[in-house]
Design an enzyme around this catalytic site. Structure first.
Site, short mmCIF file in Angstrom:
data_model
loop_
_atom_site.label_atom_id
_atom_site.label_comp_id
_atom_site.label_asym_id
_atom_site.label_seq_id
_atom_site.Cartn_x
_atom_site.Cartn_y
_atom_site.Cartn_z
N TYR A 1 14.81 -3.16 -46.75
CA TYR A 1 14.89 -2.42 -48.02
C TYR A 1 14.33 -3.28 -49.18
CZ TYR A 1 16.85 -0.30 -52.17
OH TYR A 1 17.00 0.23 -53.43
N ASP B 1 22.25 -5.16 -41.70
CA ASP B 1 22.36 -3.98 -42.54
C ASP B 1 22.27 -2.77 -41.60
OD1 ASP B 1 21.87 -1.75 -44.13
OD2 ASP B 1 20.78 -2.88 -45.65
N LYS C 1 24.61 6.11 -48.62
CA LYS C 1 23.73 6.87 -47.73
C LYS C 1 24.57 7.72 -46.76
CE LYS C 1 20.33 4.77 -49.79
NZ LYS C 1 20.88 4.11 -50.95
N ARG D 1 40.84 -5.05 -59.28
CA ARG D 1 39.70 -5.81 -58.72
C ARG D 1 40.07 -6.46 -57.39
NH1 ARG D 1 38.70 -10.62 -60.71
NH2 ARG D 1 39.37 -10.02 -62.80
N1 PLP Z 1 20.23 -1.11 -47.47
C1 PLP Z 1 19.37 -0.13 -47.20
C2 PLP Z 1 18.82 -0.01 -45.81
C3 PLP Z 1 18.98 0.79 -48.19
O1 PLP Z 1 18.09 1.76 -47.88
C4 PLP Z 1 19.52 0.65 -49.49
C5 PLP Z 1 19.14 1.57 -50.57
O2 PLP Z 1 18.29 2.43 -50.41
C6 PLP Z 1 20.41 -0.41 -49.74
C7 PLP Z 1 20.75 -1.25 -48.71
C8 PLP Z 1 21.00 -0.60 -51.11
O3 PLP Z 1 22.05 0.28 -51.29
P1 PLP Z 1 22.60 0.72 -52.72
O4 PLP Z 1 21.54 1.58 -53.35
O5 PLP Z 1 23.86 1.44 -52.38
O6 PLP Z 1 22.83 -0.52 -53.51
#
Ligand code: PLP
Length: 400
Positions: free
Chosen positions: A113, A186, A211, A59
């Protein structure tokens, strides 16, 4: 050590912890171990006390995770990185490290998101955080909100999900820092290939590595790139909250990262071609893609991204479409996959009100600008003409 011991003891210890080899594996191995041993207990003690670097417990990190984290810093800048079990775990930890807690405020981009929106609209307010959503492309409104709310942090996306708005991160970071707010960006849609948030003033750059960085639709993960000081805070947080990435997942993500620039080149070339085609189609009411002249932040995108790189994500509205018509369109696609993710080598299509932004109430979606006619397309690395022909066929088949 095991010679002469019983079969029970030999079976347990045989083959483990042999002499250090005099070679190096070319690719970083998957460290599938929870614990580590050192010749002296003092060494272990010093590592636990953060007096020297090393590994003590899964961890707390592993050489596989460290390899991924240093590769992320090498491609995106910043001083240090920390990997997480998902993008959402990384987003949550970054807000905690930015000082978001009971009694503080958070400013968040409206167009973001769905799960990040829900975190800000539901979970954080329940924990005593005041959350204010704004349109971060309206700098006047943002500046007013920052000075009125004096937030601990501001969270926004470089290219927003699902409307593809482009944020002027360099200007926004100046504004936020003047208001003494930390900036969490992000950077999932832009990737380090298009944009490096820390070089433009952000305090935390967060990725859903699920992604583009993973890139193959086979591994869930997240990461934060930041300063050494913030990384130390995040490390204490992950030790307590435990949203860790597995070792195999760290290895897969590191493997994905190697081809990220190559894939992004193809994603961007394909997406521009597809977006231009969609814009000319009579059944398409609107196309959101930063590479189009019609995009409200096209000039900004040209300024902050490398030439010709506008990302692989498009969203578009089908004229007068109902949910049922959109479902028929998605079912009629033969190459493009109607699955809930993005950034993969495969082209993928998604209906935001059904999946990524389902947690928003219809009136919240309307306020953000997510209409019931909106479709999100993650353009893959296949041949552009074949992606277009699939879209054309499905638009035709779902016409009636
Ligand atoms: N940030 C963005 C722009 C996303 O599109 C997503 C998920 O689609 C996330 C964060 C969350 O990521 P995760 O599904 O890996 O938790």
């Amino acid at each position: 050590m095991i010679e002469g011991k019983s079969i029970f003891t030999r079976a347990v210890h045989a083959g483990e912890r042999g002499p250090q080899p005099d070679f190096q594996p070319v690719s970083t191995p998957i460290y599938s171990t929870v614990g580590y041993v050192y010749a002296s207990m003092e060494d272990l003690d010093r590592i636990f006390g953060n007096e020297r670097e090393g590994f003590v417990y899964a961890r707390y990190g592993s050489p596989t995770h460290s390899a991924l984290e240093s590769a992320l810093v090498a491609v995106e800048g910043g001083e240090a990185a920390l990997s997480f079990g998902s993008g959402m775990a990384a987003i949550h930890a970054s807000l905690l490290a930015a000082g978001v807690k009971n009694g503080t405020s958070l400013v968040a981009a409206y167009d973001i998101y769905g799960a990040t929106y829900s975190l800000g609209a539901r979970l954080l307010p329940d924990m005593g955080v005041r959350v204010k959503f704004v349109d971060v492309t309206n700098l006047e409104e943002l500046s007013k909100t920052l000075s009125e709310t004096k937030p601990a942090a501001l969270i926004l996306e470089t290219i927003s999900n699902p409307l593809m708005k482009v944020a002027d991160i360099p200007t926004i970071c100046h504004m936020a820092h003047r208001a003494k707010a930390k900036v969490v960006v992000d950077n999932t849609f832009a990737t380090p290939v298009l944009f490096q948030p820390l070089k433009h003033g952000a305090d935390f750059s967060v990725h859903s590595t699920t992604k583009y960085i993973g890139g193959h639709g086979d591994v869930l993960g997240g990461a934060i790139i930041t300063s050494k000081e913030n990384r130390a805070v995040l490390h204490e947080i992950i030790k307590m909250t435990g949203g860790n990435l597995g070792a195999f997942e760290a290895w897969l993500t590191l493997r994905g990262l190697k081809t990220l620039p190559l894939r992004m080149r193809q994603h961007c070339q394909n997406a521009l071609e597809v977006a231009r085609w969609l814009e000319g189609h009579p059944r398409i009411a609107r196309v959101n893609y930063p590479g189009l002249l019609s995009h409200p932040q096209h000039e900004l995108a040209k300024k902050i991204f490398p030439p010709g790189f506008f990302g692989g994500m498009i969203s578009f509205e089908i004229k007068d479409a109902t949910k049922e018509k959109i479902f028929r369109f998605m079912e009629a696609l033969e190459l493009i996959i109607p699955a809930t993710t993005l950034g993969d080598v495969y082209s993928l299509v998604l209906y935001p009100p059904m999946s990524s932004h389902r947690a928003l109430r219809p009136e919240e979606r309307a306020q953000v600008g997510i209409s019931d006619q909106l479709v999100r397309l993650s353009v893959g690395i296949e041949e552009a003409a074949e992606i277009i022909s699939d879209l054309e066929g499905a638009l035709e088949k779902s016409r009636r």
